[in-house]
Motif scaffolding. Sequence first.
Motif, PDB file in Angstrom:
ATOM      1  N   LEU A 102     -37.547  22.062 -34.477  1.00  8.06           N
ATOM      2  CA  LEU A 102     -36.161  21.644 -34.347  1.00  8.06           C
ATOM      3  C   LEU A 102     -35.280  22.863 -34.132  1.00  8.06           C
ATOM      4  O   LEU A 102     -35.696  24.001 -34.327  1.00  8.06           O
ATOM      5  N   ARG A 103     -34.055  22.579 -33.685  1.00  3.58           N
ATOM      6  CA  ARG A 103     -33.106  23.643 -33.421  1.00  3.58           C
ATOM      7  C   ARG A 103     -31.783  23.304 -34.076  1.00  3.58           C
ATOM      8  O   ARG A 103     -31.430  22.131 -34.218  1.00  3.58           O
ATOM      9  N   HIS A 104     -31.077  24.317 -34.463  1.00  2.35           N
ATOM     10  CA  HIS A 104     -29.835  24.157 -35.209  1.00  2.35           C
ATOM     11  C   HIS A 104     -28.830  23.307 -34.457  1.00  2.35           C
ATOM     12  O   HIS A 104     -28.223  22.393 -35.018  1.00  2.35           O
ATOM     13  N   ILE A 105     -28.690  23.551 -33.167  1.00  2.00           N
ATOM     14  CA  ILE A 105     -27.610  22.930 -32.416  1.00  2.00           C
ATOM     15  C   ILE A 105     -27.817  21.418 -32.276  1.00  2.00           C
ATOM     16  O   ILE A 105     -26.865  20.670 -32.097  1.00  2.00           O
ATOM     17  N   SER A 106     -29.062  20.956 -32.407  1.00  2.00           N
ATOM     18  CA  SER A 106     -29.337  19.539 -32.207  1.00  2.00           C
ATOM     19  C   SER A 106     -29.026  18.695 -33.434  1.00  2.00           C
ATOM     20  O   SER A 106     -28.839  17.499 -33.324  1.00  2.00           O
ATOM     21  N   LYS A 164     -40.000  14.662 -37.513  1.00  2.00           N
ATOM     22  CA  LYS A 164     -41.120  14.476 -38.440  1.00  2.00           C
ATOM     23  C   LYS A 164     -40.645  14.554 -39.893  1.00  2.00           C
ATOM     24  O   LYS A 164     -41.385  15.002 -40.766  1.00  2.00           O
ATOM     25  N   GLY A 165     -39.415  14.151 -40.149  1.00  2.00           N
ATOM     26  CA  GLY A 165     -38.880  14.144 -41.502  1.00  2.00           C
ATOM     27  C   GLY A 165     -38.289  15.461 -41.955  1.00  2.00           C
ATOM     28  O   GLY A 165     -37.755  15.557 -43.062  1.00  2.00           O
ATOM     29  N   PHE A 166     -38.387  16.494 -41.107  1.00  2.00           N
ATOM     30  CA  PHE A 166     -37.835  17.811 -41.433  1.00  2.00           C
ATOM     31  C   PHE A 166     -36.388  17.910 -40.983  1.00  2.00           C
ATOM     32  O   PHE A 166     -36.022  17.407 -39.924  1.00  2.00           O
ATOM     33  N   THR A 167     -35.587  18.592 -41.795  1.00  2.00           N
ATOM     34  CA  THR A 167     -34.222  18.926 -41.422  1.00  2.00           C
ATOM     35  C   THR A 167     -33.978  20.388 -41.769  1.00  2.00           C
ATOM     36  O   THR A 167     -34.696  20.982 -42.589  1.00  2.00           O
ATOM     37  N   ALA A 168     -32.972  20.960 -41.135  1.00  2.00           N
ATOM     38  CA  ALA A 168     -32.594  22.335 -41.452  1.00  2.00           C
ATOM     39  C   ALA A 168     -31.097  22.454 -41.274  1.00  2.00           C
ATOM     40  O   ALA A 168     -30.564  22.023 -40.249  1.00  2.00           O
ATOM     41  N   ASP A 169     -30.448  23.025 -42.243  1.00  2.00           N
ATOM     42  CA  ASP A 169     -29.000  23.193 -42.193  1.00  2.00           C
ATOM     43  C   ASP A 169     -28.653  24.664 -42.140  1.00  2.00           C
ATOM     44  O   ASP A 169     -29.180  25.476 -42.915  1.00  2.00           O
ATOM     45  N   LEU A 170     -27.762  24.981 -41.224  1.00  2.00           N
ATOM     46  CA  LEU A 170     -27.298  26.357 -41.105  1.00  2.00           C
ATOM     47  C   LEU A 170     -26.241  26.613 -42.170  1.00  2.00           C
ATOM     48  O   LEU A 170     -25.250  25.884 -42.247  1.00  2.00           O
ATOM     49  N   ASN A 171     -26.441  27.615 -42.993  1.00  2.00           N
ATOM     50  CA  ASN A 171     -25.479  28.032 -44.002  1.00  2.00           C
ATOM     51  C   ASN A 171     -24.996  29.423 -43.634  1.00  2.00           C
ATOM     52  O   ASN A 171     -25.663  30.419 -43.889  1.00  2.00           O
ATOM     53  N   LEU A 206     -35.761  25.182 -43.963  1.00  2.00           N
ATOM     54  CA  LEU A 206     -36.369  23.948 -43.461  1.00  2.00           C
ATOM     55  C   LEU A 206     -36.785  23.089 -44.645  1.00  2.00           C
ATOM     56  O   LEU A 206     -37.461  23.577 -45.553  1.00  2.00           O
ATOM     57  N   LYS A 207     -36.411  21.827 -44.609  1.00  2.00           N
ATOM     58  CA  LYS A 207     -36.650  20.969 -45.770  1.00  2.00           C
ATOM     59  C   LYS A 207     -37.288  19.652 -45.366  1.00  2.00           C
ATOM     60  O   LYS A 207     -37.045  19.141 -44.262  1.00  2.00           O
ATOM     61  N   LYS A 208     -38.096  19.137 -46.287  1.00  2.77           N
ATOM     62  CA  LYS A 208     -38.648  17.798 -46.127  1.00  2.77           C
ATOM     63  C   LYS A 208     -38.790  17.209 -47.521  1.00  2.77           C
ATOM     64  O   LYS A 208     -39.338  17.860 -48.410  1.00  2.77           O
ATOM     65  N   PRO A 209     -38.303  15.999 -47.733  1.00  3.68           N
ATOM     66  CA  PRO A 209     -38.310  15.448 -49.093  1.00  3.68           C
ATOM     67  C   PRO A 209     -39.699  15.094 -49.614  1.00  3.68           C
ATOM     68  O   PRO A 209     -39.942  15.223 -50.812  1.00  3.68           O
TER      69      PRO A 209
END
Lengths: 110, 113
Positions: A48-52, A57-64, A72-75
């Motif tokens: 994945l990419r930040h801008i999108s 696949k259940g992963f997310t990533a937040d720019l801080n 990169l996080k997945k519950p």
Amino acid sequence: AQRVTQPEKLLSVFKGAPVELKCNYSYSGSPELFWYVQYSRQRLQLLLRHISRESIKGFTADLNKGETSFHLKKPFAQEEDSAMYYCARPFSGGYNKLIFGAGTRLAVHP
Amino acid sequence: NAGVTQTPKFRVLKTGQSMTLLCAQDMNHEYMYWYRQDPGMGLRLIHYSVGEGTTAKGEVPDGYNVSRLKKQNFLLGLESAAPSQTSVYFCASSYEEGPKPQHFGDGTRLSIL
């Protein structure tokens, strides 16, 4: 110097546990950030990419920006998530050149 | 659609030998890159090209040369291989409007004895 830091070489969790793969970058305005994944015996591919701002696949990533992080996080981890994960950002100067972190190997155990 | 294809997949060389790694892409990408992957160091950019006939140095260019005679091909050469060049080499390509994600090949595992 431009850097991407992934502090963990190995992250080992059990199936169903939450996962957080850490990535910190050296500050340089508003960077574009990527997560790439390499499954066993497969080529490196974009996860994945930040801008999108999408979930793959259940992963997310937040720019801080305050912490200059892109974790990169997945519950709930699955065994098929076991792979090598690389955080990356472009070099300054364009041409889509990438700086990669050292990578984190995620091992998800049954 | 093959994407990015690298040849060979494996090679063992003796110190001082030369060889060329070939990368071919069928996506009409303008930009192409060569990286090396070493344990604990991630991927590091060796050389890159922003179009046919152009090449430029990346982070770790010493000991390598490249050529981009055709848009779809990007060659990486080792003139006199050294054990320090034992690594896995990845080729990648991308569109020119950036920043854009890169598409990678399967890699070439090179051992230099």
